[in-house]
Design an enzyme around this catalytic site. Structure first.
Site, PDB file in Angstrom:
ATOM      1  CB  VAL A   1      -0.959   0.091   1.542  1.00 36.73           C
ATOM      2  CG1 VAL A   1      -1.360   1.330   1.222  1.00 36.73           C
ATOM      3  CG2 VAL A   1      -1.617  -1.444   1.233  1.00 36.73           C
TER       4      VAL A   1
ATOM      5  CB  ALA B   1       5.192   2.388   0.859  1.00 34.40           C
ATOM      6  CE  LYS B   2       4.864  -1.318   7.966  1.00 33.93           C
ATOM      7  NZ  LYS B   2       5.016  -0.361   9.555  1.00 33.93           N
ATOM      8  N   GLY B   3       3.753  -3.288   3.302  1.00 35.65           N
ATOM      9  CA  GLY B   3       3.511  -4.353   2.852  1.00 35.65           C
ATOM     10  C   GLY B   3       3.155  -5.391   3.618  1.00 35.65           C
TER      11      GLY B   3
ATOM     12  CG  ASP C   1       7.144  -4.321  10.700  1.00 36.60           C
ATOM     13  OD1 ASP C   1       7.086  -2.578  10.787  1.00 36.60           O
ATOM     14  OD2 ASP C   1       6.005  -4.643  10.473  1.00 36.60           O
TER      15      ASP C   1
END
Ligand code: NAD
Length: 415
Positions: free
Chosen positions: A59, A104-106, A145
């Site tokens: 995202v 962003a992050k995924g 992460d």
């Protein structure tokens, strides 16, 4: 913190800042919307020959100030909502620190603890291929992460590079040193937490020599914070992991504790001080409390028992909205996550800059630059809090949202 809860948390915080800034409805809608969200299936052959199809996400919340930046999480709770909330937090965090990035992050909904290294490698390579089109050093730069590490970043970098036909170290950060990683990256988040704790102590006139510190989480962040604050003369009175930990009123012997844990002992079973639960940790009399484990740990059940003067959010979103209000009322100084744990993304930025230049800095230089950026960010937030008569969290959000909003105004709307 449950998925929907984490999104509600971030959206509520945004609305408070937007209201204070008097943003118009159109700009609010733009800032709330995710620019891009990709959901991919990640078919992976398990070691027993069975095919399993995982769901992966990437995202990108906002790219106004630069390429998107954010971690990759491997955890069963990964959903589109949780990735969206964390991507938005990354936008604010990067903007607050003055980094030329969006957020962003995924991640992949999976339990990496039940997977072999070979399975993790196959899954990571397929995931990277699926999101290949929207990542890159000038587009979106993933990082480790929860559930991912340097090795996974190395596989992502390799997969991306093989597809491009050239080695592209700047596509991810948090890589092994040999592949273009940065000195000081591993300790960066904990160091950043320590630098802002020092600044907060100055504001309240708390003397660090002999100050009592309680830390939830004894992983990458918690350990570094403990070591740094101990060097500063603090007494680390308690540390806990998921099953509790150890307490000693005159300060734990950290080196011995780390030796036991390195030797495979469970933290709560180490023969140093007394055993303590997570619930007890939050009620300890101390000057500094650092939640550095998972989200939602400071909540309605414990906020009115917290006796710390300063709470530094090492973890992302460790304090619920309700607990935040209670702490504010009780006069606990809360250093919000987007400021307190921004040391990690800041040194990720240093790593990316070094990769783009193929020129690497000394650890001393990295730590000096990190300290300067963290201390200045703290001072900006502190000044904004005084100016707007708000708490540090609201002040931090006002500064970040204002920066991204100004970026939108300057760029205008295409077409
Ligand atoms: P880690 O996996 O190294 O350590 C996590 C620690 O939390 C472990 O000690 C674990 O036992 C403990 N823990 C897990 N579940 C718990 C529970 N239910 N109750 C109490 N303790 C629990 O992780 P880390 O890298 O140290 O990250 C810690 C936090 O900091 C996370 O919220 C992460 O999102 C945030 N953070 C980390 C970085 C980074 O660079 N590592 C950057 C920004 C934010």
């Amino acid at each position: 913190m449950a998925t929907a809860e984490s999104l509600r948390h971030v959206l509520t915080q945004f609305e408070v800042a937007a209201e204070r800034l008097g943003l118009d409805a159109g700009l609010r809608r733009r800032l709330l919307a995710c620019e891009r969200a990709l959901i991919v299936s990640v078919p992976t052959v398990r070691d027993d020959g069975q095919l399993q199809v995982f769901t992966g996400y990437r995202v990108q919340h906002n790219n106004t100030l630069g390429p998107a930046k954010g971690g990759v999480r491997y955890h069963p709770d990964v959903t589109l909502d949780s990735m969206t909330a964390l991507a938005m937090l990354m936008t604010w965090k990067c903007a607050l620190m003055g980094l030329p990035y969006g957020g962003a992050k995924g991640g992949i909904a999976c339990d990496p603890r039940t997977m072999s290294r070979r399975e993790l490698e196959r899954m990571t390579r397929r995931y990277t291929t699926e999101i290949f089109l929207i990542i890159g050093p000038d587009m979106d730069i993933p990082a480790p992460d929860m559930g991912t590490d340097e090795q996974i970043m190395a596989w992502m970098m390799d997969t991306y590079s093989m597809q491009r036909g050239v080695t592209v170290p700047g596509v991810v950060t948090g890589k092994p040193l040999l592949l273009g990683g940065s000195l000081g990256r591993r300790e960066a988040t904990g160091r950043g937490v320590y630098y802002v704790a020092v600044e907060a102590a100055k504001v309240l006139g708390v003397t660090l020599e002999g100050a009592r510190v309680a830390i939830q989480g004894f992983g990458n962040v918690g350990r570094t914070v403990a070591q740094q604050l101990k060097q500063e003369g603090c007494r680390i009175v308690a540390v806990t992991g998921s099953r509790g930990g150890r307490f000693q009123a005159d300060g734990l012997d950290l080196d011995r504790l780390l030796d036991y844990v390195a030797g495979g002992a469970r933290l709560e079973e180490c023969p140093i001080g007394d055993r303590i639960t997570n619930a007890e940790l939050f009620g300890l009399p101390c000057e500094i409390l650092v939640p550095a484990a998972i989200g939602g740990q400071v909540n309605e059940a414990n906020a009115d028992r917290i006796r710390a003067r300063i709470l530094v959010e090492g973890a992302n979103a460790p304090t619920t909205l309700e607990a935040d209000a209670i702490l504010r009322e009780r006069g606990v100084l809360v250093i919000p996550d987007i400021l307190a744990n921004a040391g990690g993304v800041t040194v990720s930025y240093f790593e990316w800059v070094q990769d783009l230049q193929f020129y690497f800095w000394s650890e001393r230089e990295i730590n000096l630059r990190l300290r300067e950026i963290m201390s200045q960010a703290f001072q900006r937030v502190q000044a904004a809090a005084e100016q707007h008569a708000v708490d540090l969290r609201t002040a931090a959000l006002i500064l970040s949202v204002q920066r991204v909003a100004q970026g939108h105004r300057l760029r205008g709307l295409y077409p």
